[in-house]
Enzyme design. Structure first.
Site, mmCIF file in Angstrom:
data_model
loop_
_atom_site.group_PDB
_atom_site.id
_atom_site.type_symbol
_atom_site.label_atom_id
_atom_site.label_comp_id
_atom_site.label_asym_id
_atom_site.label_seq_id
_atom_site.Cartn_x
_atom_site.Cartn_y
_atom_site.Cartn_z
ATOM 1 N N GLU A 568 11.026 0.286 4.663
ATOM 2 C CA GLU A 568 11.069 0.667 3.250
ATOM 3 C C GLU A 568 10.068 -0.156 2.446
ATOM 4 O OE1 GLU A 568 14.203 0.797 -0.517
ATOM 5 O OE2 GLU A 568 14.947 0.587 1.532
ATOM 6 N N GLU A 569 10.053 -1.471 2.690
ATOM 7 C CA GLU A 569 9.120 -2.328 1.955
ATOM 8 C C GLU A 569 7.678 -1.938 2.253
ATOM 9 O OE1 GLU A 569 8.087 -7.074 1.413
ATOM 10 O OE2 GLU A 569 8.611 -6.275 3.379
ATOM 11 N N ARG A 570 7.360 -1.686 3.518
ATOM 12 C CA ARG A 570 5.970 -1.401 3.875
ATOM 13 C C ARG A 570 5.509 -0.045 3.364
ATOM 14 N NH1 ARG A 570 6.392 -4.303 9.860
ATOM 15 N NH2 ARG A 570 6.031 -6.411 9.036
ATOM 16 N N ILE A 573 4.843 -0.703 -0.308
ATOM 17 C CA ILE A 573 3.576 -1.430 -0.427
ATOM 18 C C ILE A 573 2.401 -0.476 -0.245
ATOM 19 C CG2 ILE A 573 2.100 -3.127 0.725
ATOM 20 C CD1 ILE A 573 4.621 -4.770 1.275
#
Length: 737
Positions: A568-570, A573
């Site tokens: 999710e973070e990547r 980003i």
């Protein structure tokens, strides 16, 4: 030693006698035969259907169109004129590099009547008086035959002509575009086969007591090739599934990208086969030869460059739909209402403050309060727990909105809270932890930081983490140091990764919830070159006493918990990166020095095409994430590929835009063409959210693991974009109906 066997198209295929040999040829006919079939079933069949007296379906007919109609498709050149009048037409001229002409009985060609009579489609026999044809030089395209024909006053019956009128013209362009897309699909599948063959080869090939696949350079090359294939696939899927305003322009964009990316993927696959990649008897060598012909097949580089250079530089996927709205974010009556609202939120409550944040050390707590009031921190949290109950696609829409009108530092500070801290608390927090930390976090009353990286190492968390948490009778005793912690100087609490079992490796790591107002917690602000709006800090824990309930999730399973939020973070980003790149292109495109340079405009347009492909891949990955909850290995691979591709492409584009803009790129940030914030921020993209090298390692492990699991099945299954579970459920429901 290789033993020839019979392939499905009658050509010899090799079968390895040992693990050191190349892998067998994928099943199916050669690319040339598939291309000929695609042209016959698409372009030729559609256009012959316009004739008053079309030939029978069994007739062998080839097609030759002018460049103006086909934008160079297949490299065919046609210059034929139609003279006379109804009942007495004759055709004169020549057509060159016509696919299938040596074995055809008729040619459907585009002719022009002198004196402004317009364009006419003409069906002509390839035998008889006035017809001279020949076979062209051998083509690199396996199984394809090309030829040329010269016509000298060849009689043409009225029933074999049709005037290309406005309605017909659109049909002609759509038929060309559809054929171009189908050929781009065939080339993408060829690249997928080649990369799949390379994966299988390096897995089986021994080297120095191990395998070729054990070499990091080989693994990274596989990741890059896989990313190229999957971006081509996603780009095609987007155009094929949507009603584009101009199918012709959309097909040209896809063709330009496939012509750039697919041959590079095949070349990498060929290189990884070592000496076998240069043997004519090996399928991979023939695949490389076919891929070299991709550009000519899809239109020719000059033609693709010209057509692509004429395409406008447009805003990103979310910008146009929400540009003129003032809709509220909360409550979200629909996904479109939410996306409209976040644009208004960014423009009203975020963008006006960016210059101050960039100049004076970072965002203020008022930013978190404004975003919390709008409910954005809880975009993926169920409504029953105080969130909006939406998906990652909506979170990505917010990141794109921030990236369009703000800077990377703002989205960095917000993403840590939205896409790391909140998911960890939501999934693993106890009811008391959610009451104390999560619910105020969603409202923007608290600011969180996630303390993972250490001074002794960044991406290799298992080996680099030296921060220790030792169990005591009262709870835990925390000692250690963390660095490069986003939001640390303004955070109310930290989610800290610490080692709780020294000899357990990845199973000896635990997350802890640590208030920053404890006397044993010391936070020091770090000044960074980029991401100036984002607060970054270094933290030291010295004898920090924590209660037993400070543990977040299960003891020893922090790495498993982290693995579920990293995709999710990547993906978030990646969305911010690509929006930064697109904004840089748009700012550069309006500069007078750039607008007056055809070379500069062409370069910007080429980057726009690659951006469009990367955005298509990101959107497909986000859709899959929402479809299966983000827990599958395919989602992890998507996220890793998106992160590495987006970082490299954004750095290329931002630095390239600065080169084209010249001094304007370094002007005051309020100037339209200034790229200063992007130039400052872009460098950190290679290490932010995990270094690109480490992320490539994890992506390679997933690719190779998939190759082993899927051995004996369709090798492309793991390379072409997977179907989302949502799409599968929809198809299943339709089949039941």
């Amino acid at each position: 030693m290789l033993t020839p066997t019979a392939a499905s198209d009658g050509t010899p295929a090799e079968r390895p006698h040992s693990s050191g040999s190349a892998r067998p040829q994928p099943a199916g006919r050669g690319l040339g035969a598939q291309v000929a079939e695609a042209v016959a079933e698409g372009l030729t069949a559609v256009l012959t259907g316009l004739l008053p007296d079309p030939p029978p379906k069994a007739a062998r007919t080839c097609t030759a169109l002018q460049h103006a109609s086909s934008d160079g498709l297949l490299g065919t050149r046609c210059d034929i004129s139609l003279r006379g009048q109804p009942g007495g037409w004759t055709a004169t001229g020549r057509a060159e590099h016509v696919l299938g002409l040596p074995g055809a009985d008729r040619i459907l060609c585009e002719a022009v009547r002198p004196g402004g009579g317009g364009t006419v489609l003409v069906l002509l026999p390839l035998r008889g008086p006035g017809v001279a044809r020949g076979e062209g030089k051998p083509s690199p395209l396996t199984g394809a035959r090309w030829g040329c024909v010269r016509l000298d006053s060849v009689p043409v019956p009225d029933a074999h002509t049709v005037q290309v009128r406005p309605g017909h013209e659109q049909l002609l362009h759509d038929a060309v575009a559809g054929t171009r897309l189908r050929l781009a699909r065939l080339v993408t599948e060829l690249a997928a086969d080649a990369v799949a063959a390379a994966i299988g080869y390096v897995v089986e090939r021994p080297l120095a007591g191990g395998r070729v696949a054990d070499r990091q350079a080989v693994r990274h090359a596989l990741v890059e090739a896989t990313a190229q294939v999957r971006m081509c696939d996603a780009h095609l899927n987007r155009v094929e599934s949507r009603a584009a305003p101009s199918l012709r322009d959309a097909a040209l964009r896809v063709a330009a990208h496939v012509a750039f990316a697919a041959p590079r993927a095949v070349e990498t696959a060929c290189q990884l086969h070592g000496g076998y990649g240069f043997l004519e008897e090996q399928w991979i060598a023939r695949a490389y030869r076919d891929s070299v012909y991709t550009c000519a097949l899809l239109g020719g580089q000059d033609q693709l460059d010209r057509a692509t250079g004429l395409l406008p530089i447009t805003a990103g996927p979310e910008a146009a739909a929400v540009r003129r709205t003032t809709a509220p974010v909360r409550p979200p009556d629909s996904a479109s209402a939410f996306r409209a609202g976040v644009r208004a939120l960014v423009r009203q409550d975020i963008a006006p403050h960016v210059p101050d944040w960039e100049a004076n050390g970072g965002v203020t707590r008022q930013l978190f309060a404004a975003v919390g009031r709008a409910g954005v921190f809880g975009v993926r949290v169920p409504a029953r727990e105080g969130g909006l109950g939406l998906g990652l696609a909506d979170g990505v829409a917010f990141i794109r909105a921030v990236g369009r009108d703000a800077v990377g530092g703002v989205s960095t500070s917000l993403s840590v809270q939205t896409h790391v801290a909140v998911p960890l608390l939501q999934e693993h927090g106890t009811q008391e932890q959610k009451r104390r930390w999560l619910h105020p976090l969603l409202k923007g009353d608290l600011v969180a930081a996630v303390a993972i990286t250490e001074p002794g190492g960044g991406s290799d968390l298992v080996n680099a983490t030296a921060t220790r948490a030792v169990a005591t009778d009262e709870g835990w005793l925390l000692d250690g140091e963390k660095t490069f912690v986003t939001n640390a100087p303004i955070a109310d609490f930290l989610i800290v990764l610490a080692r709780t079992e020294p000899r357990a490796g990845a199973l000896g790591m635990t997350f802890f919830l640590v208030p920053t107002d404890l006397p044993e917690v010391r936070v020091r602000r770090l000044e960074t070159v980029g991401l100036r709006s984002s607060h970054t800090g270094r933290i030291r824990f010295t004898g920090c006493r924590l209660p037993a309930e400070a543990v977040l999730g299960r003891t020893g399973l922090a790495m498993a918990h982290l693995a579920r939020v990293l995709p999710e973070e990547r993906l978030a980003i990646s969305a911010g990166m690509l929006e930064c790149a697109r904004r840089s292109v748009e700012r550069t495109a309006v500069l007078p020095t750039v607008r007056s340079s055809a070379a500069a405009r062409g370069e910007l347009s080429g980057w726009t095409v690659r951006l469009e492909a990367a955005e298509a891949f990101l959107d497909a990955a986000v859709e899959r994430f929402d479809g299966d909850g983000g827990g599958g290995g395919g989602v992890r691979l998507d996220a890793d590929l998106a992160k590495t591709v987006s970082a490299r492409l954004t750095q290329l584009i931002v630095n390239g835009c600065a080169r084209l803009a010249g001094p304007d790129a370094f002007a005051d940030e309020s100037e339209p063409g200034s790229l200063l914030p992007a130039l400052r921020d872009v460098r950190v993209l290679s290490v932010f959210g995990g270094s690109c090298e480490t992320v490539r390692d994890t992506a390679a492990a997933e690719i190779l693991r998939g190759a082993v699991v899927r051995r004996g099945r369709d090798p492309r299954h793991h390379l072409l974009a997977p179907r989302t579970s949502t799409a599968l459920r929809r198809d299943d429901a339709q089949s039941r109906r």
